[in-house]
Write a protein that holds these residues in place. Structure first.
Motif, PDB file in Angstrom:
ATOM      1  N   VAL A   1       7.770  -8.670  13.845  1.00 30.82           N
ATOM      2  CA  VAL A   1       6.583  -9.260  13.236  1.00 30.82           C
ATOM      3  C   VAL A   1       6.241 -10.567  13.955  1.00 30.82           C
ATOM      4  CG1 VAL A   1       5.658 -10.278  11.110  1.00 30.82           C
ATOM      5  CG2 VAL A   1       6.984  -8.157  11.024  1.00 30.82           C
ATOM      6  N   GLY A   2       4.947 -10.783  14.162  1.00 32.70           N
ATOM      7  CA  GLY A   2       4.473 -11.961  14.861  1.00 32.70           C
ATOM      8  C   GLY A   2       4.163 -11.695  16.325  1.00 32.70           C
ATOM      9  N   ARG A   3       4.565 -10.549  16.818  1.00 37.03           N
ATOM     10  CA  ARG A   3       4.265 -10.179  18.201  1.00 37.03           C
ATOM     11  C   ARG A   3       2.913  -9.475  18.265  1.00 37.03           C
ATOM     12  NH1 ARG A   3       9.197  -8.784  21.156  1.00 37.03           N
ATOM     13  NH2 ARG A   3      10.630 -10.511  20.835  1.00 37.03           N
ATOM     14  N   SER A   4       2.385  -9.387  19.462  1.00 33.65           N
ATOM     15  CA  SER A   4       1.123  -8.693  19.690  1.00 33.65           C
ATOM     16  C   SER A   4       1.379  -7.360  20.372  1.00 33.65           C
ATOM     17  CB  SER A   4       0.195  -9.545  20.554  1.00 33.65           C
ATOM     18  OG  SER A   4      -0.215 -10.688  19.835  1.00 33.65           O
ATOM     19  N   VAL A   5       0.482  -6.418  20.092  1.00 38.13           N
ATOM     20  CA  VAL A   5       0.553  -5.085  20.690  1.00 38.13           C
ATOM     21  C   VAL A   5      -0.783  -4.748  21.329  1.00 38.13           C
ATOM     22  CG1 VAL A   5       2.308  -4.216  19.095  1.00 38.13           C
ATOM     23  CG2 VAL A   5      -0.111  -3.927  18.522  1.00 38.13           C
ATOM     24  N   ARG A   6      -0.724  -3.805  22.277  1.00 30.21           N
ATOM     25  CA  ARG A   6      -1.944  -3.250  22.866  1.00 30.21           C
ATOM     26  C   ARG A   6      -1.696  -1.778  23.150  1.00 30.21           C
ATOM     27  NH1 ARG A   6      -2.182  -5.511  29.106  1.00 30.21           N
ATOM     28  NH2 ARG A   6      -0.295  -4.445  29.819  1.00 30.21           N
ATOM     29  N   GLY A   7      -2.787  -1.039  23.287  1.00 23.04           N
ATOM     30  CA  GLY A   7      -2.677   0.384  23.572  1.00 23.04           C
ATOM     31  C   GLY A   7      -3.081   0.707  24.994  1.00 23.04           C
ATOM     32  N   VAL A   8      -2.234   1.466  25.673  1.00 22.02           N
ATOM     33  CA  VAL A   8      -2.575   2.032  26.972  1.00 22.02           C
ATOM     34  C   VAL A   8      -2.995   3.472  26.681  1.00 22.02           C
ATOM     35  CG1 VAL A   8      -1.741   2.636  29.271  1.00 22.02           C
ATOM     36  CG2 VAL A   8      -0.932   0.533  28.154  1.00 22.02           C
ATOM     37  N   ILE A   9      -4.239   3.800  27.034  1.00 24.37           N
ATOM     38  CA  ILE A   9      -4.877   5.009  26.527  1.00 24.37           C
ATOM     39  C   ILE A   9      -5.150   5.995  27.663  1.00 24.37           C
ATOM     40  CG2 ILE A   9      -6.898   5.871  25.313  1.00 24.37           C
ATOM     41  CD1 ILE A   9      -7.051   2.889  24.154  1.00 24.37           C
TER      42      ILE A   9
ATOM     43  N   ALA B   1       0.824  -1.216   0.000  1.00 26.90           N
ATOM     44  CA  ALA B   1       0.000   0.000   0.000  1.00 26.90           C
ATOM     45  C   ALA B   1       0.856   1.263   0.000  1.00 26.90           C
ATOM     46  CB  ALA B   1      -0.942   0.009   1.201  1.00 26.90           C
ATOM     47  N   THR B   2       2.004   1.224   0.656  1.00 26.95           N
ATOM     48  CA  THR B   2       2.824   2.426   0.807  1.00 26.95           C
ATOM     49  C   THR B   2       4.027   2.471  -0.121  1.00 26.95           C
ATOM     50  OG1 THR B   2       4.175   1.408   2.536  1.00 26.95           O
ATOM     51  CG2 THR B   2       2.205   2.636   3.244  1.00 26.95           C
ATOM     52  N   GLY B   3       4.371   1.341  -0.718  1.00 29.33           N
ATOM     53  CA  GLY B   3       5.567   1.278  -1.561  1.00 29.33           C
ATOM     54  C   GLY B   3       6.853   1.154  -0.770  1.00 29.33           C
ATOM     55  N   ASP B   4       6.743   0.926   0.539  1.00 31.14           N
ATOM     56  CA  ASP B   4       7.922   0.786   1.393  1.00 31.14           C
ATOM     57  C   ASP B   4       8.234  -0.698   1.555  1.00 31.14           C
ATOM     58  OD1 ASP B   4       9.909   0.723   3.298  1.00 31.14           O
ATOM     59  OD2 ASP B   4       8.830   1.922   4.777  1.00 31.14           O
ATOM     60  N   HIS B   5       9.066  -1.223   0.649  1.00 30.91           N
ATOM     61  CA  HIS B   5       9.428  -2.639   0.650  1.00 30.91           C
ATOM     62  C   HIS B   5      10.838  -2.863   1.189  1.00 30.91           C
ATOM     63  CE1 HIS B   5       6.051  -2.645  -2.238  1.00 30.91           C
ATOM     64  NE2 HIS B   5       5.814  -3.813  -1.678  1.00 30.91           N
ATOM     65  N   GLN B   6      11.284  -2.003   2.109  1.00 28.54           N
ATOM     66  CA  GLN B   6      12.609  -2.174   2.689  1.00 28.54           C
ATOM     67  C   GLN B   6      12.729  -3.588   3.259  1.00 28.54           C
ATOM     68  OE1 GLN B   6      15.586  -0.137   5.923  1.00 28.54           O
ATOM     69  NE2 GLN B   6      13.645   0.856   5.605  1.00 28.54           N
ATOM     70  N   TRP B   7      13.884  -4.198   3.056  1.00 20.03           N
ATOM     71  CA  TRP B   7      14.074  -5.613   3.404  1.00 20.03           C
ATOM     72  C   TRP B   7      13.806  -5.909   4.872  1.00 20.03           C
ATOM     73  CZ3 TRP B   7      17.665  -7.289   6.947  1.00 20.03           C
ATOM     74  CH2 TRP B   7      18.687  -6.405   7.298  1.00 20.03           C
ATOM     75  N   ILE B   8      14.034  -4.957   5.770  1.00 17.48           N
ATOM     76  CA  ILE B   8      13.810  -5.225   7.198  1.00 17.48           C
ATOM     77  C   ILE B   8      12.343  -5.533   7.501  1.00 17.48           C
ATOM     78  CG2 ILE B   8      15.800  -3.865   7.916  1.00 17.48           C
ATOM     79  CD1 ILE B   8      13.817  -1.683   8.886  1.00 17.48           C
ATOM     80  N   HIS B   9      11.458  -5.150   6.564  1.00 17.01           N
ATOM     81  CA  HIS B   9      10.026  -5.402   6.737  1.00 17.01           C
ATOM     82  C   HIS B   9       9.541  -6.639   5.982  1.00 17.01           C
ATOM     83  CE1 HIS B   9      10.000  -1.439   8.468  1.00 17.01           C
ATOM     84  NE2 HIS B   9      10.245  -0.846   7.314  1.00 17.01           N
ATOM     85  N   VAL B  10      10.119  -6.917   4.818  1.00 17.25           N
ATOM     86  CA  VAL B  10       9.506  -7.922   3.939  1.00 17.25           C
ATOM     87  C   VAL B  10      10.385  -9.121   3.595  1.00 17.25           C
ATOM     88  CG1 VAL B  10       7.902  -6.246   2.925  1.00 17.25           C
ATOM     89  CG2 VAL B  10      10.132  -6.617   1.844  1.00 17.25           C
ATOM     90  N   ASP B  11      11.677  -9.056   3.814  1.00 17.66           N
ATOM     91  CA  ASP B  11      12.559 -10.179   3.462  1.00 17.66           C
ATOM     92  C   ASP B  11      12.813 -11.023   4.718  1.00 17.66           C
ATOM     93  OD1 ASP B  11      14.645 -11.918   2.737  1.00 17.66           O
ATOM     94  OD2 ASP B  11      15.535 -10.436   1.372  1.00 17.66           O
ATOM     95  N   VAL B  12      11.971 -12.025   4.893  1.00 12.50           N
ATOM     96  CA  VAL B  12      11.980 -12.842   6.109  1.00 12.50           C
ATOM     97  C   VAL B  12      13.323 -13.546   6.306  1.00 12.50           C
ATOM     98  CG1 VAL B  12      10.872 -14.803   7.278  1.00 12.50           C
ATOM     99  CG2 VAL B  12       9.473 -13.121   6.040  1.00 12.50           C
ATOM    100  N   GLU B  13      13.878 -14.137   5.242  1.00 12.04           N
ATOM    101  CA  GLU B  13      15.134 -14.877   5.363  1.00 12.04           C
ATOM    102  C   GLU B  13      16.312 -13.955   5.704  1.00 12.04           C
ATOM    103  OE1 GLU B  13      13.050 -15.300   2.620  1.00 12.04           O
ATOM    104  OE2 GLU B  13      12.171 -17.157   3.409  1.00 12.04           O
ATOM    105  N   ARG B  14      16.415 -12.849   4.994  1.00 13.29           N
ATOM    106  CA  ARG B  14      17.522 -11.927   5.260  1.00 13.29           C
ATOM    107  C   ARG B  14      17.402 -11.327   6.666  1.00 13.29           C
ATOM    108  NH1 ARG B  14      19.254  -6.450   1.865  1.00 13.29           N
ATOM    109  NH2 ARG B  14      21.036  -5.954   3.205  1.00 13.29           N
ATOM    110  N   ALA B  15      16.206 -10.965   7.049  1.00  8.57           N
ATOM    111  CA  ALA B  15      15.993 -10.391   8.385  1.00  8.57           C
ATOM    112  C   ALA B  15      16.362 -11.396   9.474  1.00  8.57           C
ATOM    113  CB  ALA B  15      14.552  -9.928   8.539  1.00  8.57           C
ATOM    114  N   ALA B  16      16.042 -12.657   9.239  1.00 10.27           N
ATOM    115  CA  ALA B  16      16.398 -13.694  10.220  1.00 10.27           C
ATOM    116  C   ALA B  16      17.911 -13.802  10.378  1.00 10.27           C
ATOM    117  CB  ALA B  16      15.805 -15.037   9.802  1.00 10.27           C
ATOM    118  N   ARG B  17      18.635 -13.596   9.284  1.00  9.46           N
ATOM    119  CA  ARG B  17      20.102 -13.674   9.316  1.00  9.46           C
ATOM    120  C   ARG B  17      20.743 -12.418   9.880  1.00  9.46           C
ATOM    121  NH1 ARG B  17      19.483 -15.054   3.919  1.00  9.46           N
ATOM    122  NH2 ARG B  17      20.427 -13.057   3.364  1.00  9.46           N
ATOM    123  N   GLU B  18      20.228 -11.251   9.521  1.00  7.67           N
ATOM    124  CA  GLU B  18      20.958 -10.006   9.746  1.00  7.67           C
ATOM    125  C   GLU B  18      20.421  -9.101  10.857  1.00  7.67           C
ATOM    126  OE1 GLU B  18      21.986  -7.880   6.165  1.00  7.67           O
ATOM    127  OE2 GLU B  18      21.977  -9.736   4.985  1.00  7.67           O
TER     128      GLU B  18
END
Length: 151
Positions: free
Chosen positions: A104-112, A37-54
């Motif tokens: 990624v894979g973690r859960s978040v909540r908001g303290v309001i 949606a945003t065009g932000d495909h930086q590897w830290i967000h979308v490249d699962v294998e590289r992120a796992a390594r680096e």
């Protein structure tokens, strides 16, 4: 969910923690859709294998702006602002910080916290401080002052 029936009740809560949302998981699929949606495909967000390594987190991290985009969902799932509300508008943000990454894979909540309620023509402007906590993390992943107009 916390029910706040009237504007007067809402005003009485200014300066207080009002609610804590349920936990929601941030998935890789959601991160990938946000990248598309945003065009932000930086590897830290979308490249699962590289992120796992680096990356020190063992995998990809969510976009900060994806975390920010969750604010209306966190707020809406935790608080109901009464039957007399005709419309709520996202008015803007005064301050946003991303103190820690959101793996990624973690859960978040908001303290309001309701910082203030200001009368405006036809309604009220609400300033919410939302601290987005991440399961397993000592630091929040986002802290923002979120302005909402209630009509």
């Amino acid at each position: 969910m916390r029910e706040i029936a009237t504007l007067e009740e809402l005003k009485s809560l200014a300066g207080q923690e009002v609610a804590v949302s349920d936990w929601i998981e941030v998935s890789q699929e959601q991160v990938n859709r946000f990248a598309d949606a945003t065009g932000d495909h930086q590897w830290i967000h979308v490249d699962v294998e590289r992120a796992a390594r680096e990356l020190p987190f063992g995998g990809t991290v969510a976009h900060g702006f994806l975390t920010l985009a969750l604010l209306p969902r966190l707020l809406g799932s935790a608080i109901s602002l009464g039957a007399d509300v005709k419309m709520l508008l996202n008015y803007g943000l005064n301050r946003v910080r991303f103190p820690a990454p959101l793996p990624v894979g973690r859960s978040v909540r908001g303290v309001i916290v309701l910082q203030s309620v200001e009368d405006i023509p036809g309604g009220a402007q609400l300033a919410w401080e939302i601290t987005v906590e991440c399961e397993g993390s000592e630091k929040p992943v986002c802290v923002a002052e979120f302005l909402v107009r209630r009509y």
